[in-house]
Every structure is written in C-alpha cells, then in structure tokens.
Design an enzyme around this catalytic site. Structure first.
Site, short mmCIF file in Angstrom:
data_model
loop_
_atom_site.label_atom_id
_atom_site.label_comp_id
_atom_site.label_asym_id
_atom_site.label_seq_id
_atom_site.Cartn_x
_atom_site.Cartn_y
_atom_site.Cartn_z
N SER A 218 57.45 -39.12 -61.49
CA SER A 218 57.52 -37.68 -61.71
C SER A 218 58.23 -37.32 -63.01
CB SER A 218 58.25 -37.01 -60.54
OG SER A 218 59.56 -37.51 -60.43
N HIS B 228 50.44 -38.30 -61.51
CA HIS B 228 51.53 -37.74 -60.71
C HIS B 228 51.01 -36.79 -59.64
CE1 HIS B 228 55.20 -34.89 -60.38
NE2 HIS B 228 55.28 -35.86 -59.48
N GLU C 96 48.98 -34.24 -61.97
CA GLU C 96 49.22 -34.33 -63.42
C GLU C 96 48.75 -35.71 -63.88
OE1 GLU C 96 53.17 -31.61 -64.23
OE2 GLU C 96 53.48 -33.62 -63.44
N ASN D 181 57.85 -30.43 -63.56
CA ASN D 181 59.28 -30.71 -63.46
C ASN D 181 60.06 -30.30 -64.70
OD1 ASN D 181 59.68 -31.66 -60.82
ND2 ASN D 181 58.83 -33.64 -61.35
#
Length: 382
Positions: free
Chosen positions: A116, A137, A149, A187
């Site tokens: 991540s 991801h 992702e 993130n």
C-alpha cells in the site's frame, strides 16, 4: 489464466476470491499451515453467506471453490502467469521473496506486489528481470471494493503495465494507474482527512465526536475521521502516515500526530482492542451540533483534501479521472475531490488555503500551484 497469491491472510484470500470468481485458476501460497486452514474456513464461510443471500447459486459456489487450491512450497507456483504478493509490509522481506520467486517462475510471469505504500522500484530491483515487476494494490475487503491501484515502477515494461491493467479490469475492477510515489493515490491524498482532523482536535477547537459529526453531516462522508481511524486500526493508519511523512522527506503536510502516536504506544488501537479515540465499552459521546463550527471543520478539511488531490495531479501522480475514481471507489468518498473543487469553485479552494496559511504561517498550508494557476485562468478540472 494461472494466478498465484502469496499470503493467505484477509487480503490474500480476498484477492484469490476475486481472481477465482473471474475464472482464473488460483493457488494460495503460505508457509503457515494454520493460516491456510483459516483461509479455507473463511472462504467457505464467505461462499455460504453469498449463497444464502442469493448472490451466487450452488453451481457458482462450486466453480469458485474448484478454482482455488493451496500450496506451502514455493516451487508449486512455477506454472503461474501472474503472482500477487500480499504479505507483511516490510521491504526487506518482500525483496527477499521476489528474488526467490524469480528462480521458480518462468521469464514471462508477471510479479506483482499488493503493497500500500512501499517503493515498487525497490522491490523490482531485487529481480534480475525487473521489468516484469509491478504494483497491484487492492483495497480491503478485496471482493467488495471496486478500486485497484496499478503502479508501474521505473523499471516496469509498458507491455507489462498494459497486460496488468487488462487482467485486473477483466476481474470486474476499476483500475487507477498511479506513479510509484509514497502512498500512491489514496494513501497520499487521504492523509488530510485524518491529519487535519487531528490538528483541529489538538488545537482544542472541537472533540472527536463533533469533528466526526461535522464530516458526516456537512460532507456526506459515511464515517468521520476518528471513527474511520478506529475502524482501520491505529497500528495500520498511524504507520501509513509515518511512512508517507518520512518518504516525502518530512513534508509538514503529512506530519503525524502525537495524539495518535500515544494511542498506538498504549495499545489502544481502535475497535479491535475496544478502545481508540473512542472507548467502545462505554456509551458513545454526543457531538456539539453547532452548525457554524461544523461547517468550519468540514470546509477546512475539504480544502486540505482538494489541495492534496490537485498537488497529485500537478505532479503527474495520476490523471484527474483516476484520482477522483481512486477516492470514490477506493475509500468511498461521497464525491471525487477534483469534481468537488469544481463544485466549490477553484477560487474558494485557493482562498481557503491562503487563509489557513495566513493564520498559521506554516508550509503545511501552502496552496498547490495548479489550483492557483487554474484560478488565474478561470479553469475547471472537468
């Protein structure tokens, strides 16, 4: 297509279910036999629930089960077309695994990491044929969350990127392609949702319950930032914040909070330990339902989120469409942040950031050059 998933935890098992549902032959690899047994039991429970709710029929249940096998020897993955690693977030351990994998699989096997926040380039560098390594991801729970992702490293071959996007899209997922930078899209861009909420609390402007109330009432978010951090777990959420902060050379926009650090150190990790920002063994506190305060909280956090999304676009982390898809499909934001900027008007975004900078005189509140330029040129994102 033959897919191997390394790691039989919640994420690995979820990814395996997604691939198996799409018709792939899937092997789940783990050296821990107890973990494999838990994965089998969890999959059986999930399939039984889906059958009970009418989401699948008995034939579909049997088909998905039949597509999944388990392995505890890495050599069993030799015939894989795609390997997805979903193990502990430790760069050294991942690099060691990828260097071992390369000796087992064929030259044409795509090697993907579900990390991540770690560098895909660094993981790829552990392989002699680094051009076949890529980031893929998924978001938890993988079978339910639409977004994936896909992150090419600087070494990743264009044909590997194209093939990976085609594969994951074929699994009924929405793909957002992101540059290999800390936190990728979600993130990275989501940090102010937590960080600015914590800053507002630490300044004494509002308590946890009031901030959560404001974001749900005025922003339409499903969960407030403190509810969400408690749900994710501070051992996960704080570490991601700290990782992104360090990876961005201590950019003050991503500065972690001592409030959250102390909870982590105390073992108050959120819902899973019964206590985090909230004590789940007691009655939940009531918010101060002050409309002016609530609007201030919402607009301050929204401005920071929009600014970070604009900065991600400015630095070519991803396209505007992929950034907005990432936030709506990856973390269930009520609107894409760049579309939200258009709705609020770019001039409002610039003024909100400039007002914060004027008040605090901190680089944390610097306005994205892209927002400022768009305001001057009277442009919109979409």
């Amino acid at each position: 297509m033959k897919v191997a998933v390394i790691g039989s935890g919640t994420m690995g098992s979820g990814i395996a279910q997604v691939a198996a549902t799409a018709g792939c032959s899937v092997k789940i690899y783990d050296t821990n036999l107890e973990a494999i047994a838990k994965s089998r039991a969890a999959l059986e429970k999930t399939m039984a629930t889906l059958l009970e709710k009418g989401k699948i029929n008995a034939e579909e249940k049997a088909r998905i089960h039949g597509n999944i096998t388990y392995a505890n020897a890495i050599e069993d993955l030799s015939d894989s077309d795609l390997v997805i690693e979903a193990i502990i977030e430790n760069l050294d351990i991942k690099r060691k695994l990828f260097s071992e994998l390369e000796l087992v699989v064929s030259e044409n096997t795509i090697l993907a990491s579900n990390t991540s926040s770690l560098s895909i380039a660094s993981i790829a560098a552990s392989c002699k044929k680094s051009e076949r390594v890529i980031g893929v991801h998924f978001f938890n729970p993988a079978p339910l969350m639409q977004l994936v992702e896909v992150i090419p490293a600087v070494q990743t071959g264009m044909e590997v990127l194209d093939e990976t996007v085609e594969i994951i899209s074929g699994w009924n997922k929405i793909v957002a392609v992101a540059k290999d930078t800390p936190g990728f899209i979600v993130n990275r861009v989501a940090r102010p949702f937590y960080g600015e909420a914590l800053r507002i609390y630490e300044e004494g402007k509002a308590d946890f319950a009031t901030i959560d109330w404001a974001m749900k009432t005025f922003g339409g978010f499903r969960m407030g930032p403190f509810e969400l951090m408690d749900f994710i777990g501070h051992d996960v959420n704080y570490v991601v914040t700290e990782t992104v902060f360090t990876a961005f050379y201590f950019d003050p926009r991503y500065k972690p909070s001592f409030t959250q650090k102390r909870l982590t150190e105390a073992g108050f990790l959120g819902r899973k330990t019964g206590r985090g920002f909230y004590n789940y063994n007691e009655e939940m506190p009531k918010p101060k339902e002050d409309a002016a305060l609530g609007k201030y909280i919402f607009e301050r956090i929204l401005a920071m989120l929009i600014n970070d999304a604009a900065e991600a676009l400015f630095l070519n982390i991803a396209s505007a469409k992929d950034i907005d898809n990432a936030m709506t499909k990856g973390v269930n934001y009520p609107k894409g942040l760049l579309a939200w900027a258009d709705e609020m008007e770019i001039g409002w975004c610039v003024a909100a950031m400039d007002n914060l900078y004027h008040e605090y005189q901190e680089d944390r509140y610097r306005c994205s050059p892209l927002l400022r330029k768009m305001n001057q040129e009277n442009k919109m994102f979409f």
